[in-house]
Design an enzyme around this catalytic site. Structure first.
Site, mmCIF file in Angstrom:
data_model
loop_
_atom_site.group_PDB
_atom_site.id
_atom_site.type_symbol
_atom_site.label_atom_id
_atom_site.label_comp_id
_atom_site.label_asym_id
_atom_site.label_seq_id
_atom_site.Cartn_x
_atom_site.Cartn_y
_atom_site.Cartn_z
ATOM 1 N N LYS A 178 0.866 -1.184 0.000
ATOM 2 C CA LYS A 178 0.000 0.000 0.000
ATOM 3 C C LYS A 178 0.893 1.221 0.000
ATOM 4 O O LYS A 178 1.975 1.228 0.606
ATOM 5 C CB LYS A 178 -0.912 0.017 1.227
ATOM 6 C CG LYS A 178 -2.269 0.649 0.963
ATOM 7 C CD LYS A 178 -3.126 -0.207 0.072
ATOM 8 C CE LYS A 178 -4.479 0.448 -0.162
ATOM 9 N NZ LYS A 178 -5.326 -0.390 -1.017
ATOM 10 N N GLY A 179 0.451 2.236 -0.687
ATOM 11 C CA GLY A 179 1.191 3.494 -0.719
ATOM 12 C C GLY A 179 0.253 4.661 -0.497
ATOM 13 O O GLY A 179 -0.961 4.558 -0.714
#
Length: 830
Positions: free
Chosen positions: A75-76
């Site tokens: 996830k970013g």
């Protein structure tokens, strides 16, 4: 900066495998990965001070969500620091895009590339880690339309993935157009209601929700059934209440709003709202509610209330379904405080799980409800999975897109395939990709139901499984919200098992552990699994690009993922791990034995027959469980005869003739005891609601217990399988070992050690006969059995006295069977 997170002291769990921190005057961001092959979306965060905390929670959910796909979770998120003030939306978006571009470029600047088949580190970067070129991203909150931007940056930089870097672009699969995330979550909703005897596609089901019709998940989801009665919903702008909607008319209006760009609840035709209903602005200081709204939401009629109280009342409404399609965490457990939830914007709206009155929760959106709240809701009888189970279709679809593009990259590079032809192929496969994804959702939801059916009886085995995962660092009980052993044992004493949200964590963890074991075995190279690899792609890819698929860069990972998913969905969580313990083998060997047993006994056809049979859902789940149980015994047989290291096709081809002959003659081979037990099994299955045909097929697999070992012995000694089977049956009948074996298979203890012991005994009563028959030097095994019996007539008579006494026991015990097994081994060694 690319950081090896595990080396940072006291970092909050779960600790990423790697993370990249990006800083500039215009943007700050973070990207967290749970493993080297990982994927997940990039979020435009509005949490300047704690965006890493936000992204960490999302990465944790993404890891278990990704159990159905090849990569593990990632996830970013980025925070744009120079957004303009005021109402100029275009300027706001423009600055967000510039921040996104900086973020993407920075991430790629510290990522390895693949050039001409070789890994190349980035230029002018000090690299301290090993080769790490697999880096993909996807859309998330605020970045739904940004995939083309990211892909163009990747193409301009010559990054090896090209436009497979960010899924969902103009040459990819648009999730909103496909409605894939909502459709996947709706599969879970359908199962919840089906197991309550309700067809959500035709029955009038009342719904409350979070979101609006312009949103991907809420909008698509609320169009999936024309019988829905959406009585109340809210988003970040408006609150919609329709106390008694007309399903047909309201569906048409919702469809109009879905098709209307940037629509809101305020665009809903007020003339179609039932008496007393209205659309309220969340910016209002107070709201005057009608008698009808008050009755619906349990509020005083004709009283003033605030928007936040009205939204809390909507969440607590006595409706059939609560559908999460918007952003925010709205339900917590009573044991949690708002700070722990980590969503301060919704503190005033949030309620406790014990205040929920809906029957079913569908989590189309992420983190709408905390894990502790899910467990609390399930404990009081609510139907709920988890967000990472319900809405996994989006990431599954993205992974299919990336895998397809990777397969075709070599053909693009060589000029064999033109870009416009590839793009046309991608578009033509949209429906097929959607079907592959939804099948994953359907089978995973079914697998949860099968696991849940075990109840308190299976709880000790699940406790053992949790301990195994913890011991190997594959599960953090505290992070995943799982209770202590003491609390779980106490729950078992109250005749309660694990709840679906807890099982969701375990089913995902089990898949990830099994996937890793298969990847690290040599299974991925077995040509017998080419079929599994090909079936992971749409038919058009299989037919036109078979070579590209079979030489896929992620061949091992794709095979491992598909096989692990099928095993856990079909066999359950416990059997693969208990089999590995029981037989002292690796999970990779268990997986190989699973494929062999599946093909030898046509289990896939029987699974399909169960899928389409017009029977009650509870009965269907019981039958799946029975089939898994008997398939486990055949897998154990295959491991005991020593073929679990052999190539799959070679073994299946070797054993198939013998198994086929035995199956065709099974009724003639079965002893009186076997026929009696098969008859009882058949009667039990029919009384449970199975059709006679399905009951007969399952009973037949029971009657074929030992077929693999008999077929193997026949092949190795070049003797007709029927001759071996008659001698095997004759010996079992003469000594009563067939009764002992059948009795062992019927005992189903809850204690994991007893389960291992009784399963081993069932196999022993079979194996000792096969070992005995291997001693014959000639071809006539029946004559060998008769001659041995005559030579040992006194010892056989003495053993039969023990067996006769055992058979008169009303409730045979495991210790009794263990004693018989020891005596039988001693007798047969003479």
């Amino acid at each position: 900066f690319k950081i090896e997170s595990a080396k940072i002291p006291e970092l909050p769990a779960p600790v990423p495998w790697r993370e990249i921190f990006v800083y500039s005057p215009r943007v700050e961001g973070i990207h967290l990965r749970a493993g080297p092959v990982a994927r997940g979306g990039l979020r435009w965060s509005d949490r300047r001070d704690d965006f890493r905390t936000e992204i960490l929670g999302l990465m944790k959910a993404q890891r278990v969500k990704n159990a159905v796909i090849v990569p593990t979770g990632a996830k970013g998120g980025f925070f744009a620091k120079q957004l303009p003030t005021g109402d100029d939306r275009d300027a706001f978006i423009a600055e967000g895009i510039e921040a996104y571009k900086i973020f993407i470029s920075a991430l790629l600047s510290v990522t390895d590339n693949i050039v001409d088949g070789k890994v190349e580190p980035p230029a002018r970067v000090e690299r301290l880690d090993e080769d790490d070129p697999y880096f993909v991203v996807a859309a998330d909150k605020g970045t739904a339309s940004f995939s083309d931007i990211a892909n163009q940056i990747a193409v301009d930089r010559g990054f090896w993935l090209g436009d497979a870097f960010a899924s969902g672009g103009s040459n990819g699969y648009d999730h909103k157009v496909m409605g894939i995330t909502a459709r996947g979550a709706w599969v879970s909703v359908q199962r919840h209601f089906a197991e309550s005897g309700i067809d959500v596609q035709t029955a009038p089901v009342t719904v409350v929700g979070v979101g609006d019709m312009s949103g991907d998940v809420f909008g698509n989801g609320m169009l999936l059934s024309k019988s829905l009665k959406i009585v109340a919903a809210f988003d970040h702008r408006h609150i919609f209440v329709d106390p008694d909607p007309d399903p047909a008319k309201s569906w048409k209006e919702r469809k109009r709003l879905f098709d209307l760009p940037r629509s809101s609840w305020d665009d809903y035709d007020k003339k179609l709202i039932s008496k007393g209903g209205a659309v309220f602005a969340r910016s209002s200081k107070t709201i005057k509610i009608s008698k009808q709204v008050g009755a619906l939401l349990g509020l005083p009629e004709d009283a003033d209330t605030t928007p936040s109280k009205l939204m809390t009342a909507i969440l607590a409404c006595n409706a059939d379904l609560l559908w999460f399609g918007g952003i925010g965490t709205y339900v917590k457990a009573s044991s949690e405080n708002h700070i722990e939830v980590g969503d301060p914007a919704n503190d005033k709206i949030r309620l406790n799980a014990d205040q929920l009155r809906v029957k079913v929760v569908g989590e189309g959106a992420n983190m709408g409800i905390t894990q502790a709240a899910r467990i609390a809701f399930a404990a009081k009888g609510g139907r709920i999975n988890t967000d990472f189970i319900d809405n996994s279709a989006g990431v599954d679809c993205s992974d299919n897109e990336v895998n397809i593009k990777i397969a075709l990259n070599a053909e693009l590079a060589s000029g064999k395939l033109k870009p416009d032809v590839r793009n046309a192929l991608l578009e033509s496969m949209t429906d097929d990709v959607g079907a592959l994804v939804l099948e994953d959702n359907r089978l995973q939801a079914l697998g949860l139901s099968i696991a849940e059916m075990g109840g308190a009886k299976t709880l000790p085995s699940y406790v053992r499984l949790i301990e195994q995962f913890e011991d190997h660092g594959q599960l953090n009980r505290a992070v995943e919200g799982l209770a202590s052993n003491e609390d779980l044992i106490r729950r078992g004493q109250e005749n309660l098992g694990l709840y679906r949200p807890e099982l969701a964590v375990l089913i995902s963890t089990a898949k990830l552990v099994l996937q890793d074991a298969i990847e690290n075995s040599d299974l991925g190279n077995d040509p017998g699994l080419n079929r599994e690899l090909l079936q992971a792609f749409p038919a058009a890819m299989q037919q036109g690009h078979e070579s590209a698929i079979l030489n896929h860069q992620l061949r091992r990972e794709i095979i491992a993922t598909k096989l692990a998913n099928r095993m856990i969905n079909r066999l359950g969580l416990i059997d693969p791990f208990e089999l590995a313990e029981e037989e002292g083998c690796t999970l990779g060997e268990v997986a190989r034995a699973f494929v062999m047993a599946e093909r030898l006994f046509d289990a896939d056809k029987l699974w399909l027959a169960l899928e389409v049979a017009e029977i009650n859902e509870d009965i269907r789940i019981v039958l799946f469980d029975r089939l898994a149980y008997v398939l486990r015994s055949h897998m154990a047989d295959l491991m005991r005869i020593g073929v679990s290291d052999d190539r799959i096709e070679d073994t299946v081809n070797m054993l198939s003739p013998g198994v086929t002959v035995l199956n065709e003659n099974v009724d003639n081979l079965t002893t009186a005891e076997g026929r009696l037990q098969a008859s009882k099994q058949m009667k039990l299955l029919v009384e449970s609601g199975a059709t006679p045909q399905i009951a007969g097929q399952i009973a037949n697999i029971y009657k074929n217990d030992g077929a693999a070992g008999i077929a193997y012995l026949a092949h190795s000694r070049e003797i007709d399988a029927l001759d071996v089977a008659f001698a095997f049956t004759q010996l079992g009948s003469q000594l009563g070992l067939d009764w002992a074996q059948m009795t062992a298979t019927r005992i189903n203890p809850s204690d994991p050690w007893d389960r291992l012991l009784v399963a081993g005994l069932a196999r022993d009563f079979q194996q000792m006969r096969l070992d005995f028959l291997r001693r014959t030097r000639g071809k006539d095994m029946q004559q060998f059995v008769e001659s041995w019996g005559e030579r040992n007539i006194d010892r056989v008579a003495q053993f039969r006295k023990i067996m006769d006494r055992a058979q008169q026991t009303p409730r045979p015990s495991i210790s009794m069977l263990a004693q018989i097994a020891g005596q039988a081994r001693l007798l047969l060694s003479r």
